[in-house]
Design an enzyme around this catalytic site. Structure first.
Site, mmCIF file in Angstrom:
data_model
loop_
_atom_site.group_PDB
_atom_site.id
_atom_site.type_symbol
_atom_site.label_atom_id
_atom_site.label_comp_id
_atom_site.label_asym_id
_atom_site.label_seq_id
_atom_site.Cartn_x
_atom_site.Cartn_y
_atom_site.Cartn_z
ATOM 1 N N GLU A 117 0.819 -1.240 0.107
ATOM 2 C CA GLU A 117 0.020 -0.065 -0.034
ATOM 3 C C GLU A 117 0.842 1.209 -0.193
ATOM 4 O O GLU A 117 0.396 2.482 -0.309
ATOM 5 C CB GLU A 117 -0.874 0.065 1.163
ATOM 6 C CG GLU A 117 -2.051 -0.994 1.165
ATOM 7 C CD GLU A 117 -2.807 -0.955 2.384
ATOM 8 O OE1 GLU A 117 -3.760 -1.259 2.447
ATOM 9 O OE2 GLU A 117 -1.986 -0.823 3.721
ATOM 10 N N ASP A 164 -12.386 -4.685 -2.542
ATOM 11 C CA ASP A 164 -13.438 -5.524 -2.481
ATOM 12 C C ASP A 164 -14.563 -5.230 -2.097
ATOM 13 O O ASP A 164 -14.561 -4.025 -1.504
ATOM 14 C CB ASP A 164 -12.753 -6.800 -1.717
ATOM 15 C CG ASP A 164 -12.495 -6.335 -0.453
ATOM 16 O OD1 ASP A 164 -13.582 -6.611 0.622
ATOM 17 O OD2 ASP A 164 -11.460 -5.863 0.273
#
Ligand code: SAH
Length: 266
Positions: free
Chosen positions: A12, A217
């Site tokens: 990330e 997601d």
């Protein structure tokens, strides 16, 4: 400003440490803190690892040991509402710990003895992130993300949402669970595992913070499929460009890449 930038996963934060000017690494409490300058802003980048306790101790250390004055969390999250799609960006207005429940002694979600369940993000920092995210989508997105990845994840026109982010020590991958959280928490935009811990610590220590997440997601049964691929090939790019835009805003920051490529073109 001395800016602390936290992510949970290495992917990330990919690229941000490389973008630092004269960085040096300090290890404290089993974590690597990278201290340096990001586009002329004093910054400390660190990986918290996953979960609320990990995020809380990292946040505390950033403030108490590294003297940061502002904190950003950047990472990925599950969608908290059916109108929010993979590839969209969410910026927290406030954050709640969805697994905090000391009822009937205290109302569900309330952090005992604080009288609070929702911890606000700093409005100014959050708006600066929103501006950076719009600039990213408007100017960088087209070239920053590989065409194959855009096709795989159906990223056509990502959108930006502001609202409530819920954190808990759980990877939510159950349609019934995310549906119930959405019903119990009005304004929910995303679920993740760290943000509300950062917000509580920042509230208690009086440090402004903001949280930005790329939706990786739908927090349902398919959540784990392609999760790491998305983080590496999409979310890492989002984080890099958005933090860059954030740092370059409101003067001060000088983009050396941009400056050199522009002068090369003249
Ligand atoms: N599969 C990963 C685990 C990631 S845990 C691994 O093997 O390393 C998920 C991380 O992404 C957490 O840091 C959390 O903040 C965020 N996240 C993304 N989607 C999430 C979801 N559906 N539920 C909870 N956290 C989620």
């Amino acid at each position: 400003m001395r800016l602390g930038i936290i992510s949970a996963l290495a992917e990330e934060q990919q690229g941000l440490v490389d973008a630092m000017e004269s960085p040096y690494k300090l290890i404290h409490g089993q974590r690597e803190y990278w201290v340096g300058q990001l586009w002329e802003i004093d910054a400390v980048c660190v990986l918290s690892r996953i979960g609320k306790v990990a995020a809380a101790v990292t946040t505390t250390t950033l403030v108490e040991k590294f003297g940061v004055t502002h904190i950003l969390f950047t990472g990925v999250a599950g969608s908290g509402d059916k109108t929010i799609a993979v590839g969209d960006i969410v910026v927290a207005e406030s954050l709640v710990q969805h697994d905090m429940d000391a009822s009937p002694l205290f109302p569900r979600f309330e952090v005992p003895l604080t009288g609070m369940s929702h911890f606000a993000a700093d409005h100014g920092l959050a708006m600066r992130l929103v501006d950076a995210a719009y600039a990213f989508l408007g100017s960088d997105f087209m070239d920053a993300i590989d065409a194959d990845e855009k096709a795989v994840f159906k990223l056509t026109r990502p959108r930006i949402h502001r609202g409530l982010i819920a954190s808990g020590d759980q990877f939510v991958n159950d349609g019934a669970h995310i549906h119930a959280l959405n019903a119990a928490l009005p304004g929910l935009v995303a679920v993740e595992m760290e943000g509300a811990a950062v917000a509580q610590v920042c509230y208690e220590l009086g440090v402004p913070c903001a949280v930005i997440r790329t939706i990786s997601d739908n927090a349902n049964e398919n959540a784990a499929i392609d999760f790491m691929r998305f983080v590496k090939s999409v979310a890492a790019r989002y984080a890099y460009y958005i933090v860059r835009r954030f740092c370059l805003q409101d003067g001060g920051g000088v983009d050396k890449d941009q400056a050199s490529s522009e002068s090369a073109g003249t």
